[in-house]
Design an enzyme around this catalytic site. Structure first.
Site, PDB file in Angstrom:
ATOM      1  N   GLU A  33     -16.883  80.789 -20.325  1.00 17.97           N
ATOM      2  CA  GLU A  33     -18.145  81.338 -20.824  1.00 17.97           C
ATOM      3  C   GLU A  33     -18.478  82.618 -20.058  1.00 17.97           C
ATOM      4  O   GLU A  33     -18.286  82.687 -18.840  1.00 17.97           O
ATOM      5  CB  GLU A  33     -19.238  80.289 -20.608  1.00 17.97           C
ATOM      6  CG  GLU A  33     -20.628  80.674 -21.040  1.00 17.97           C
ATOM      7  CD  GLU A  33     -21.635  79.593 -20.659  1.00 17.97           C
ATOM      8  OE1 GLU A  33     -22.456  79.247 -21.517  1.00 17.97           O
ATOM      9  OE2 GLU A  33     -21.601  79.105 -19.506  1.00 17.97           O
ATOM     10  N   HIS A  35     -20.307  85.285 -17.933  1.00 21.76           N
ATOM     11  CA  HIS A  35     -21.297  85.195 -16.854  1.00 21.76           C
ATOM     12  C   HIS A  35     -21.725  86.597 -16.409  1.00 21.76           C
ATOM     13  O   HIS A  35     -21.877  86.864 -15.220  1.00 21.76           O
ATOM     14  CB  HIS A  35     -20.736  84.409 -15.670  1.00 21.76           C
ATOM     15  CG  HIS A  35     -20.755  82.926 -15.872  1.00 21.76           C
ATOM     16  ND1 HIS A  35     -19.864  82.281 -16.706  1.00 21.76           N
ATOM     17  CD2 HIS A  35     -21.570  81.946 -15.381  1.00 21.76           C
ATOM     18  CE1 HIS A  35     -20.122  80.985 -16.713  1.00 21.76           C
ATOM     19  NE2 HIS A  35     -21.150  80.752 -15.924  1.00 21.76           N
ATOM     20  N   ASP A  44     -17.711  78.157 -14.315  1.00 20.19           N
ATOM     21  CA  ASP A  44     -18.045  76.771 -14.639  1.00 20.19           C
ATOM     22  C   ASP A  44     -16.861  75.826 -14.438  1.00 20.19           C
ATOM     23  O   ASP A  44     -17.041  74.607 -14.395  1.00 20.19           O
ATOM     24  CB  ASP A  44     -18.532  76.665 -16.088  1.00 20.19           C
ATOM     25  CG  ASP A  44     -19.889  77.305 -16.297  1.00 20.19           C
ATOM     26  OD1 ASP A  44     -20.482  77.776 -15.317  1.00 20.19           O
ATOM     27  OD2 ASP A  44     -20.353  77.346 -17.458  1.00 20.19           O
ATOM     28  N   HIS A 120     -21.087  72.800 -16.303  1.00 21.85           N
ATOM     29  CA  HIS A 120     -21.611  73.511 -17.479  1.00 21.85           C
ATOM     30  C   HIS A 120     -22.713  72.651 -18.087  1.00 21.85           C
ATOM     31  O   HIS A 120     -22.442  71.561 -18.610  1.00 21.85           O
ATOM     32  CB  HIS A 120     -20.461  73.726 -18.467  1.00 21.85           C
ATOM     33  CG  HIS A 120     -20.833  74.412 -19.752  1.00 21.85           C
ATOM     34  ND1 HIS A 120     -21.298  75.704 -19.811  1.00 21.85           N
ATOM     35  CD2 HIS A 120     -20.767  73.977 -21.037  1.00 21.85           C
ATOM     36  CE1 HIS A 120     -21.498  76.040 -21.077  1.00 21.85           C
ATOM     37  NE2 HIS A 120     -21.209  75.010 -21.838  1.00 21.85           N
ATOM     38  N   GLU A 122     -24.431  72.426 -20.737  1.00 21.98           N
ATOM     39  CA  GLU A 122     -24.360  71.937 -22.111  1.00 21.98           C
ATOM     40  C   GLU A 122     -23.433  70.735 -22.295  1.00 21.98           C
ATOM     41  O   GLU A 122     -23.502  70.035 -23.307  1.00 21.98           O
ATOM     42  CB  GLU A 122     -23.918  73.069 -23.048  1.00 21.98           C
ATOM     43  CG  GLU A 122     -24.961  74.147 -23.265  1.00 21.98           C
ATOM     44  CD  GLU A 122     -24.891  75.283 -22.255  1.00 21.98           C
ATOM     45  OE1 GLU A 122     -25.313  76.402 -22.575  1.00 21.98           O
ATOM     46  OE2 GLU A 122     -24.414  75.049 -21.120  1.00 21.98           O
ATOM     47  N   HIS A 176     -28.345  81.186 -15.368  1.00 26.65           N
ATOM     48  CA  HIS A 176     -26.999  81.487 -15.865  1.00 26.65           C
ATOM     49  C   HIS A 176     -26.569  82.894 -15.455  1.00 26.65           C
ATOM     50  O   HIS A 176     -27.202  83.883 -15.834  1.00 26.65           O
ATOM     51  CB  HIS A 176     -26.954  81.371 -17.393  1.00 26.65           C
ATOM     52  CG  HIS A 176     -25.630  81.759 -17.973  1.00 26.65           C
ATOM     53  ND1 HIS A 176     -24.512  80.965 -17.833  1.00 26.65           N
ATOM     54  CD2 HIS A 176     -25.243  82.858 -18.652  1.00 26.65           C
ATOM     55  CE1 HIS A 176     -23.498  81.570 -18.420  1.00 26.65           C
ATOM     56  NE2 HIS A 176     -23.917  82.711 -18.925  1.00 26.65           N
ATOM     57  N   GLU A 181     -24.959  81.025  -9.148  1.00 30.19           N
ATOM     58  CA  GLU A 181     -23.538  81.005  -9.499  1.00 30.19           C
ATOM     59  C   GLU A 181     -22.793  82.181  -8.869  1.00 30.19           C
ATOM     60  O   GLU A 181     -21.650  82.027  -8.404  1.00 30.19           O
ATOM     61  CB  GLU A 181     -23.365  81.034 -11.016  1.00 30.19           C
ATOM     62  CG  GLU A 181     -23.742  79.734 -11.701  1.00 30.19           C
ATOM     63  CD  GLU A 181     -23.564  79.798 -13.194  1.00 30.19           C
ATOM     64  OE1 GLU A 181     -22.839  78.944 -13.731  1.00 30.19           O
ATOM     65  OE2 GLU A 181     -24.142  80.691 -13.846  1.00 30.19           O
TER      66      GLU A 181
END
Length: 252
Positions: A33, A35, A44, A120, A122, A176, A181
């Protein structure tokens, strides 16, 4: 034991380490994904994998399985959305079935205890479904297994948050690609972070609903939901140590 990573073991060594279910198997689950322009597509995956390896190194009788790298669809209000190039997702059913099948294979090897480390957001409910299905299936077959499901960010205390965000924390929902992160990646994989490309954006603000098809205008062009510019490797080290030590303490 020379390695805690299953893929680095030969099959006979793996068999000897796991016979009679004496090892706990850690399975990192992440996503590919975006970032932001300053960071690679795989935090992730890399973050829960690193945490898993450290937990296994400090804990007793633990091995780390190869990570599941593809996760459930990125959502606008938690990951920027599924429309950014590079973000590569699977359906919830695909993720659930894949995790179920992988864990079933480890059960067939004789393993009985598992730790899913999610990287992650989700993924969460689909991992719950996989775990619940497998526990019920094994129970019906007279096999007793236990599955722990955790997300590493749940082990970060308010005291650490105050140190990482001295100007105030805008909340997990917009982290995010932000400071948290990015700081962790600066610590464990600095070669995959280019802070000269970091974009200073205001924390995202969303309406109290989702809409389908998703609206790209809800997200900053950078793809991040908050600014990463104050990220440092020192903050990453602080966050990681609390997560790793906390997970080890709970599991032991």
């Amino acid at each position: 034991m020379n390695s805690v990573k299953i893929e680095n073991l030969d099959w006979m060594t793996y068999q000897a380490l796991t016979e009679q279910g004496r090892c706990r198997i850690i399975l990192p689950v992440g996503a590919i994904e975006q970032h932001g322009p300053h960071m690679s597509l795989n935090p992730d995956v890399l973050i829960p994998s690193h945490i898993g390896e450290q937990v296994a190194s400090r804990g007793d009788n633990m091995l780390v399985a190869p990570p599941i790298s593809y996760g459930y669809k990125s959502q606008v209000k938690s990951g920027g959305g599924n429309f950014f190039p590079g973000t590569t997702c699977v359906s919830g059913a695909s993720l659930e079935n894949y995790v179920f099948d992988v864990l079933q294979a480890y059960v067939n090897h004789g393993n009985r205890e598992f730790i899913l480390i999610n990287g992650h957001f989700e993924n969460s409910m689909h991992l719950c479904e996989a775990a619940d299905r497998l526990v019920n299936k094994c129970r019906a077959e007279g096999i007793s297994i236990r599955i722990y499901l955790l997300s590493y960010w749940d082990f970060i205390s308010e005291e650490t948050i105050a140190k990482v965000f001295p100007d105030g924390f805008t909340g997990w929902a917009v982290e995010h690609g932000g400071v948290l992160e990015t700081s962790i990646m600066l610590k464990i994989h600095p070669e995959l972070v280019d802070m000269s490309k970091a974009v200073d954006v205001e924390p995202a603000s969303f309406p109290p609903y989702d809409v389908f098809p998703p609206d790209p205008s809800w997200v900053a062009p950078s793809g991040t939901l908050s600014s990463p510019v104050k990220a440092t490797a020192e903050k990453g080290e602080m966050i990681l140590e609390e997560c790793i030590s906390g997970i080890v303490a709970h599991l032991n």
